[in-house]
Every structure is written in C-alpha cells, then in structure tokens.
Scaffold this motif. Structure first.
Motif, short mmCIF file in Angstrom:
data_model
loop_
_atom_site.label_atom_id
_atom_site.label_comp_id
_atom_site.label_asym_id
_atom_site.label_seq_id
_atom_site.Cartn_x
_atom_site.Cartn_y
_atom_site.Cartn_z
N LEU A 35 12.28 52.56 69.44
CA LEU A 35 10.99 52.19 68.84
C LEU A 35 10.43 51.00 69.61
CD1 LEU A 35 8.86 52.29 66.55
CD2 LEU A 35 10.44 50.93 65.17
N VAL A 36 9.24 51.19 70.16
CA VAL A 36 8.59 50.10 70.92
C VAL A 36 7.45 49.54 70.09
CG1 VAL A 36 7.37 49.48 73.05
CG2 VAL A 36 9.15 51.25 73.10
N ASP A 37 7.52 48.27 69.77
CA ASP A 37 6.46 47.63 68.99
C ASP A 37 5.40 47.09 69.96
OD1 ASP A 37 4.83 46.32 67.24
OD2 ASP A 37 6.44 45.24 66.20
N LEU A 38 4.24 47.74 69.93
CA LEU A 38 3.17 47.39 70.87
C LEU A 38 2.03 46.66 70.16
CD1 LEU A 38 2.39 47.76 73.87
CD2 LEU A 38 1.44 50.01 73.28
N SER A 52 11.78 37.85 66.12
CA SER A 52 11.51 37.72 67.56
C SER A 52 10.85 36.37 67.88
CB SER A 52 10.61 38.87 68.04
OG SER A 52 9.35 38.78 67.41
N ASN A 53 10.80 35.50 66.88
CA ASN A 53 10.21 34.18 67.10
C ASN A 53 10.95 33.44 68.20
OD1 ASN A 53 8.00 33.98 65.37
ND2 ASN A 53 9.35 33.68 63.61
N GLY A 54 10.18 32.97 69.18
CA GLY A 54 10.78 32.19 70.25
C GLY A 54 11.50 33.04 71.28
N SER A 55 11.57 34.34 71.04
CA SER A 55 12.26 35.21 71.99
C SER A 55 11.39 35.46 73.22
CB SER A 55 12.61 36.55 71.33
OG SER A 55 13.03 37.47 72.32
N GLU A 56 12.01 35.51 74.37
CA GLU A 56 11.27 35.87 75.57
C GLU A 56 11.73 37.23 76.08
OE1 GLU A 56 11.46 32.46 78.17
OE2 GLU A 56 10.09 31.35 76.86
N LYS A 57 12.22 38.02 75.14
CA LYS A 57 12.62 39.39 75.46
C LYS A 57 11.88 40.34 74.53
CE LYS A 57 17.01 38.07 77.42
NZ LYS A 57 18.46 37.91 77.19
N THR A 58 10.57 40.36 74.66
CA THR A 58 9.73 41.20 73.80
C THR A 58 8.89 42.13 74.67
OG1 THR A 58 7.80 39.76 73.77
CG2 THR A 58 9.56 39.23 72.20
N THR A 59 8.06 42.92 73.99
CA THR A 59 7.19 43.85 74.71
C THR A 59 6.32 43.14 75.74
OG1 THR A 59 7.08 45.05 72.62
CG2 THR A 59 5.59 45.77 74.35
N PHE A 60 5.91 41.91 75.41
CA PHE A 60 5.05 41.17 76.34
C PHE A 60 5.73 40.96 77.69
CE2 PHE A 60 3.52 37.24 78.29
CZ PHE A 60 2.18 37.51 78.38
N GLU A 61 6.94 40.44 77.67
CA GLU A 61 7.66 40.18 78.93
C GLU A 61 7.98 41.49 79.65
OE1 GLU A 61 8.56 38.77 76.01
OE2 GLU A 61 7.88 36.72 76.38
N LEU A 62 8.17 42.54 78.86
CA LEU A 62 8.41 43.87 79.45
C LEU A 62 7.18 44.32 80.24
CD1 LEU A 62 10.45 46.30 79.54
CD2 LEU A 62 9.14 47.25 77.64
N VAL A 81 15.33 49.07 69.29
CA VAL A 81 14.00 48.53 69.05
C VAL A 81 13.64 47.53 70.14
CG1 VAL A 81 12.52 47.24 67.44
CG2 VAL A 81 14.34 48.70 66.53
N ILE A 82 12.45 47.69 70.70
CA ILE A 82 11.90 46.63 71.56
C ILE A 82 10.87 45.89 70.72
CG2 ILE A 82 10.63 46.04 73.66
CD1 ILE A 82 11.86 48.43 75.04
N PRO A 83 11.21 44.64 70.34
CA PRO A 83 10.36 43.91 69.40
C PRO A 83 9.11 43.35 70.07
CG PRO A 83 12.22 42.54 70.05
CD PRO A 83 12.40 43.87 70.73
N SER A 84 8.12 43.13 69.23
CA SER A 84 6.91 42.47 69.68
C SER A 84 6.94 41.03 69.18
CB SER A 84 5.71 43.22 69.12
OG SER A 84 4.54 42.46 69.27
N GLY A 85 5.99 40.25 69.65
CA GLY A 85 5.86 38.88 69.18
C GLY A 85 4.44 38.44 69.41
N LEU A 86 4.12 37.27 68.91
CA LEU A 86 2.74 36.78 68.98
C LEU A 86 2.20 36.67 70.40
CD1 LEU A 86 2.01 34.00 66.37
CD2 LEU A 86 0.79 36.15 66.81
N GLN A 87 3.10 36.43 71.36
CA GLN A 87 2.63 36.27 72.74
C GLN A 87 1.88 37.52 73.23
OE1 GLN A 87 5.86 36.42 71.68
NE2 GLN A 87 7.28 36.54 73.41
N LEU A 88 2.15 38.65 72.58
CA LEU A 88 1.48 39.90 72.98
C LEU A 88 -0.04 39.83 72.73
CD1 LEU A 88 2.15 42.66 74.21
CD2 LEU A 88 2.50 43.54 71.91
#
Ligand code: ADP
Ligand code: MG
Length: 251
Positions: A35-38, A52-62, A81-88
């Motif tokens: 599951l990819v959270d886009l 995923s707060n503070g994570s740098e392994k989210t959909t954005f970095e991908l 799951v590939i999580p999303s985060g606010l940086q997206l």
C-alpha cells in the motif's frame, strides 16, 4: 502484479478506507500486497497506526529519488506500507520543474519486490501527485459515494484517466468501480448504484460498501476493519469485495 490507484478527485468518497481495507483483506487471502500512501494528509498511514512523523523514509523521499522502496516499506502485520508524511505537501512545488515529473512514482517503484498487488491511495485532487499515481498504475479503482448525486464529477474523472492513458500510460484502464456509504433503504442510494452499473457495466463491482460506523471508527484506533470489528458490515463488505477482486484474477 497489478498496480491499482484508488482515484476520485472528490474527497470523502472512501478512497482511503477502500485502499486500506482492500489491501488488508487481500493479505488475509494470502496475497502479497503493498500500500503506497500518496496523500500528504497521510490518512492511510495514520489509519494503520503508523507514525511517520520525523521519518525521512516516506513517499516524498521515494519520489525524490533519495531512497528505494525497500528503504521505505514498513511491515504492518503482513501488509507492506510505504507511509506518507507532511513533507509530501511540498511535492507539487519541489517537483514541478523536474523533467518527467509525472513518472517519478512509476520510476521509483520499478525495483519494488514481488507483490501480487500494489494499491496507491491518491489525494483528492487532480494535481501532480494524482498524476503520478495514475502514471504508475496498471489500473484504477473508482469509489463513488452513493449517498448523494456524486456522479457529476465522473465525466471529468474519466477524461483525466483517458488523458493519462493517451499521453503517459498506454495500458491504463478502469478496473473496478464500487459504491460507498451505501444504504439499501434509500432510494437515492439505489438509484446511484443503478446508474453506476449502467455506466460501467461489468467493470462495476457487485459489492457496495455500506454505511458502517465501524469503518469510520477503525482509523482512530490505527486498525483496519478486520482487526477493529471483524463481525461488522464493513468487514463483511470488504471481504466480499476482495473475493470479487480475486475472482477477476487472470481475467
Ligand atoms: P477519501 O479518502 O476519499 O477522502 P475516506 O476513505 O477518508 O475518503 O472516507 C471519508 C470519511 O468517511 C472517513 O472519516 C472515513 O472513516 C469515513 N468512511 C468511509 N467509508 C465509510 C463507510 N462505508 N461508512 C461509514 N464511514 C465511512
Ligand atoms: Mg483519502
């Protein structure tokens, strides 16, 4: 392997609920599912209790090419799951000048491991992120809320799929349409279902997802419906929908 984008530019129609619970339901049936959270709002991520707060392994970095799918994938009880985060939320700005900006996700998912299904939870817009979801997908599932006259946006939605198919993703097709927030007692709901079946024929699933409070409560517990309330109508409907998906395999 099928890569399915849950797509409807309208918000609140059941994309995220569908993505999470279809993915979880197929895992229960022994399928290997990613599951990819886009969506920058990260509803699917949070729904599954993933922080995923503070994570740098989210959909954005991908998308940014900084990490591989293997770096980003979290195991959630057998569901990947590939999580999303606010940086997206910065993605539109960050990637708007990048050549091939519509196919960042497709490229990034290239080395992904062995899955039977990848589900992409798209945001409620027709922006760059959604385009990336559609470009990376082999098919689209469209959830349609049956509780109000929501077929209005469908023409625009189909035009978008058609444009993406013509310009960036030749194989893209609508692979499934399902009604959500369904209440069999309401004439309007039944009418909308009839019109979905008229419009989409065999592409429409027989199963509609009923309006069910457990489906609305489960995300707050960080659980999918089969964990939160396996005896609920919501669990029954998503199990039925998954059976239909499985019965279409190889077709
Ligand atoms: P989208 O991703 O299209 O914006 P969501 O899946 O987030 O839509 O659903 C919107 C809201 O409605 C969420 O709070 C969700 O928990 C709730 N919801 C979704 N499907 C149902 C349903 N069948 N019955 C009751 N509540 C639902
Ligand atoms: Mg959503």
């Amino acid at each position: 392997m099928e890569t399915i984008a849950l797509f409807n530019q309208k918000g609140g129609v059941g994309k995220t609920t569908g993505a999470v619970n279809i993915a979880a339901g197929l895992v229960r049936q022994g399928r290997r599912v990613l599951l990819v959270d886009l969506d920058p709002q990260a509803n699917a991520t949070v729904s599954l209790g993933i922080d995923s707060n503070g994570s740098e392994k989210t959909t954005f970095e991908l998308l940014d090419g900084k990490i591989t799918p293997a770096d980003a994938i979290r195991d959630r009880g057998g569901l990947s799951v590939i999580p999303s985060g606010l940086q997206l939320a910065a993605a539109e700005l960050r990637f708007s000048g990048v050549p091939g900006r519509e196919i960042l996700l497709r490229d990034a998912l290239e080395p992904v491991g062995d899955f039977d299904y990848i589900f992409i939870d798209c945001p409620p817009s027709l922006g760059l992120l959604t385009l990336n979801g559609l470009a990376a997908a082999t098919g689209v599932y469209i959830p349609i809320a049956t509780e109000y006259l929501s077929l209005q946006g469908i023409n625009q939605l189909m035009e978008t799929v058609e444009l993406v198919r013509r310009r960036i993703n030749k194989g893209l097709t609508v692979r499934g349409v399902f009604g959500t927030f369904y209440d069999n007692r309401k004439v309007l709901n039944r009418d909308v279902m009839d019109r979905i079946r008229e419009r989409f024929g065999a592409t429409a699933f027989n199963t509609a997802i009923r309006n069910n409070i457990a489906l609305a409560e489960a995300p707050g517990r960080g659980q999918h419906i089969f964990e939160y309330s396996p005896a609920s109508h919501g669990a029954a409907d998503f199990a039925d929908l998954c059976n239909e998906i499985i019965s279409r395999e190889g077709a």
